[in-house]
Design a protein around this motif. Sequence first.
Motif, PDB file in Angstrom:
ATOM      1  N   GLU A  43       0.813  -1.220   0.000  1.00 16.50           N
ATOM      2  CA  GLU A  43       0.000   0.000   0.000  1.00 16.50           C
ATOM      3  C   GLU A  43       0.843   1.264   0.000  1.00 16.50           C
ATOM      4  N   LEU A  44       1.944   1.277   0.736  1.00 14.25           N
ATOM      5  CA  LEU A  44       2.797   2.465   0.783  1.00 14.25           C
ATOM      6  C   LEU A  44       3.407   2.756  -0.584  1.00 14.25           C
ATOM      7  N   ILE A  45       3.893   1.716  -1.249  1.00 12.05           N
ATOM      8  CA  ILE A  45       4.469   1.884  -2.585  1.00 12.05           C
ATOM      9  C   ILE A  45       3.389   2.329  -3.563  1.00 12.05           C
ATOM     10  N   ALA A  46       2.223   1.700  -3.495  1.00 10.17           N
ATOM     11  CA  ALA A  46       1.122   2.058  -4.401  1.00 10.17           C
ATOM     12  C   ALA A  46       0.736   3.523  -4.221  1.00 10.17           C
ATOM     13  N   ASP A  47       0.645   3.985  -2.984  1.00  7.13           N
ATOM     14  CA  ASP A  47       0.294   5.377  -2.711  1.00  7.13           C
ATOM     15  C   ASP A  47       1.379   6.322  -3.234  1.00  7.13           C
ATOM     16  N   LEU A  48       2.619   5.983  -2.979  1.00  7.32           N
ATOM     17  CA  LEU A  48       3.731   6.817  -3.442  1.00  7.32           C
ATOM     18  C   LEU A  48       3.773   6.881  -4.966  1.00  7.32           C
ATOM     19  N   MET A  49       3.560   5.744  -5.634  1.00  9.98           N
ATOM     20  CA  MET A  49       3.583   5.724  -7.095  1.00  9.98           C
ATOM     21  C   MET A  49       2.420   6.517  -7.677  1.00  9.98           C
ATOM     22  N   GLN A  50       1.266   6.453  -7.043  1.00  9.61           N
ATOM     23  CA  GLN A  50       0.131   7.243  -7.503  1.00  9.61           C
ATOM     24  C   GLN A  50       0.480   8.732  -7.472  1.00  9.61           C
ATOM     25  N   ARG A  51       1.082   9.174  -6.388  1.00 12.24           N
ATOM     26  CA  ARG A  51       1.479  10.583  -6.263  1.00 12.24           C
ATOM     27  C   ARG A  51       2.553  10.958  -7.284  1.00 12.24           C
ATOM     28  N   LEU A  52       3.531  10.088  -7.451  1.00 13.30           N
ATOM     29  CA  LEU A  52       4.616  10.330  -8.404  1.00 13.30           C
ATOM     30  C   LEU A  52       4.074  10.431  -9.828  1.00 13.30           C
ATOM     31  N   LEU A  53       3.210   9.504 -10.204  1.00  8.57           N
ATOM     32  CA  LEU A  53       2.664   9.499 -11.561  1.00  8.57           C
ATOM     33  C   LEU A  53       1.784  10.723 -11.814  1.00  8.57           C
ATOM     34  N   ARG A  54       0.996  11.091 -10.830  1.00  4.72           N
ATOM     35  CA  ARG A  54       0.180  12.309 -10.978  1.00  4.72           C
ATOM     36  C   ARG A  54       1.070  13.535 -11.114  1.00  4.72           C
ATOM     37  N   ARG A  55       2.095  13.602 -10.299  1.00  4.51           N
ATOM     38  CA  ARG A  55       3.020  14.747 -10.327  1.00  4.51           C
ATOM     39  C   ARG A  55       3.695  14.869 -11.701  1.00  4.51           C
ATOM     40  N   ALA A  56       3.927  13.717 -12.354  1.00 10.90           N
ATOM     41  CA  ALA A  56       4.558  13.699 -13.677  1.00 10.90           C
ATOM     42  C   ALA A  56       3.550  13.975 -14.786  1.00 10.90           C
ATOM     43  N   GLY A  57       2.271  14.196 -14.421  1.00 12.73           N
ATOM     44  CA  GLY A  57       1.274  14.549 -15.418  1.00 12.73           C
ATOM     45  C   GLY A  57       0.476  13.386 -15.976  1.00 12.73           C
ATOM     46  N   HIS A  58       0.636  12.197 -15.405  1.00 12.23           N
ATOM     47  CA  HIS A  58      -0.091  11.023 -15.882  1.00 12.23           C
ATOM     48  C   HIS A  58      -1.398  10.858 -15.107  1.00 12.23           C
ATOM     49  N   GLU A  59      -2.225   9.935 -15.579  1.00 11.60           N
ATOM     50  CA  GLU A  59      -3.503   9.622 -14.936  1.00 11.60           C
ATOM     51  C   GLU A  59      -3.454   8.173 -14.442  1.00 11.60           C
ATOM     52  N   PRO A  60      -2.945   7.967 -13.222  1.00 18.57           N
ATOM     53  CA  PRO A  60      -2.817   6.594 -12.726  1.00 18.57           C
ATOM     54  C   PRO A  60      -4.116   6.029 -12.165  1.00 18.57           C
ATOM     55  N   ARG A  61      -4.322   4.745 -12.403  1.00 15.10           N
ATOM     56  CA  ARG A  61      -5.349   3.955 -11.724  1.00 15.10           C
ATOM     57  C   ARG A  61      -4.571   2.925 -10.927  1.00 15.10           C
ATOM     58  N   VAL A  62      -4.573   3.060  -9.618  1.00 17.20           N
ATOM     59  CA  VAL A  62      -3.709   2.267  -8.753  1.00 17.20           C
ATOM     60  C   VAL A  62      -4.522   1.260  -7.945  1.00 17.20           C
ATOM     61  N   PHE A  63      -4.019   0.033  -7.909  1.00 16.93           N
ATOM     62  CA  PHE A  63      -4.652  -1.048  -7.150  1.00 16.93           C
ATOM     63  C   PHE A  63      -3.595  -1.751  -6.315  1.00 16.93           C
ATOM     64  N   THR A  64      -4.018  -2.275  -5.168  1.00 23.78           N
ATOM     65  CA  THR A  64      -3.121  -3.078  -4.336  1.00 23.78           C
ATOM     66  C   THR A  64      -3.453  -4.562  -4.437  1.00 23.78           C
ATOM     67  N   SER A  65      -4.453  -4.901  -5.219  1.00 30.97           N
ATOM     68  CA  SER A  65      -4.825  -6.298  -5.430  1.00 30.97           C
ATOM     69  C   SER A  65      -4.902  -6.575  -6.930  1.00 30.97           C
ATOM     70  N   PRO A  66      -4.149  -7.565  -7.409  1.00 32.73           N
ATOM     71  CA  PRO A  66      -4.238  -7.897  -8.836  1.00 32.73           C
ATOM     72  C   PRO A  66      -5.628  -8.411  -9.215  1.00 32.73           C
ATOM     73  N   ILE A  67      -6.278  -9.097  -8.304  1.00 32.33           N
ATOM     74  CA  ILE A  67      -7.623  -9.626  -8.569  1.00 32.33           C
ATOM     75  C   ILE A  67      -8.613  -8.473  -8.738  1.00 32.33           C
ATOM     76  N   GLU A  68      -8.542  -7.478  -7.850  1.00 28.37           N
ATOM     77  CA  GLU A  68      -9.431  -6.315  -7.956  1.00 28.37           C
ATOM     78  C   GLU A  68      -9.131  -5.507  -9.213  1.00 28.37           C
ATOM     79  N   ALA A  69      -7.859  -5.375  -9.553  1.00 27.32           N
ATOM     80  CA  ALA A  69      -7.491  -4.643 -10.771  1.00 27.32           C
ATOM     81  C   ALA A  69      -8.082  -5.344 -11.996  1.00 27.32           C
ATOM     82  N   LEU A  70      -7.930  -6.652 -12.059  1.00 27.32           N
ATOM     83  CA  LEU A  70      -8.449  -7.420 -13.192  1.00 27.32           C
ATOM     84  C   LEU A  70      -9.978  -7.329 -13.253  1.00 27.32           C
ATOM     85  N   ARG A  71     -10.624  -7.404 -12.107  1.00 22.94           N
ATOM     86  CA  ARG A  71     -12.088  -7.293 -12.054  1.00 22.94           C
ATOM     87  C   ARG A  71     -12.527  -5.922 -12.600  1.00 22.94           C
TER      88      ARG A  71
END
Length: 167
Positions: A43-71
């Motif tokens: 969760e900490l890495i996912a949160d940090l990456m979401q912030r980093l990607l947004r800061r770089a101008g991207h539109e991240p969709r971040v998940f901490t579960s591969p099953i939830e992401a796939l769903r």
Amino acid sequence: MFDLYFRAAALQAGEGEAPAVPGTARTTPAARGTRILYVDDDELIADLMQRLLRRAGHEPRVFTSPIEALRAVRGGEVDYELAILDYSMPGMNGVELVRALRERHPGIAAAITSGYLSAELRREALAAGVTELIDKPNTGEDLLEAIDRLIERLHQPCAPDPVGHWP
């Protein structure tokens, strides 16, 4: 267990925006706004990456579960242009997730992050169509450079090389 080292100042979960990261200014205007699916069970890495990607101008969709992401992808809730996936996750590893994502989006550009890039993982990732392997620990700059390479591939015209092979 592994540690990620970022050249940017340390960021604690829930505290403001991500700090500026060296190299983010080089992100081309055409690359800004790229929709990125990011999956990491930490969760900490996912949160940090979401912030980093947004800061770089991207539109991240971040998940901490591969099953939830796939769903969410299968349910049409997530629109993305490229995927960055941790390799080692409970329930489904990153390569398995790439294969499942490709059932719906065959041409998806994908990267796998891992603390141990073995020869076996490299072969498995290549066979699944993974286009980037990102070694952990990595810096935010390493991640953004890999994203830039993936975006370049997305925007290249698909044409055969002189021998007739397709990229």
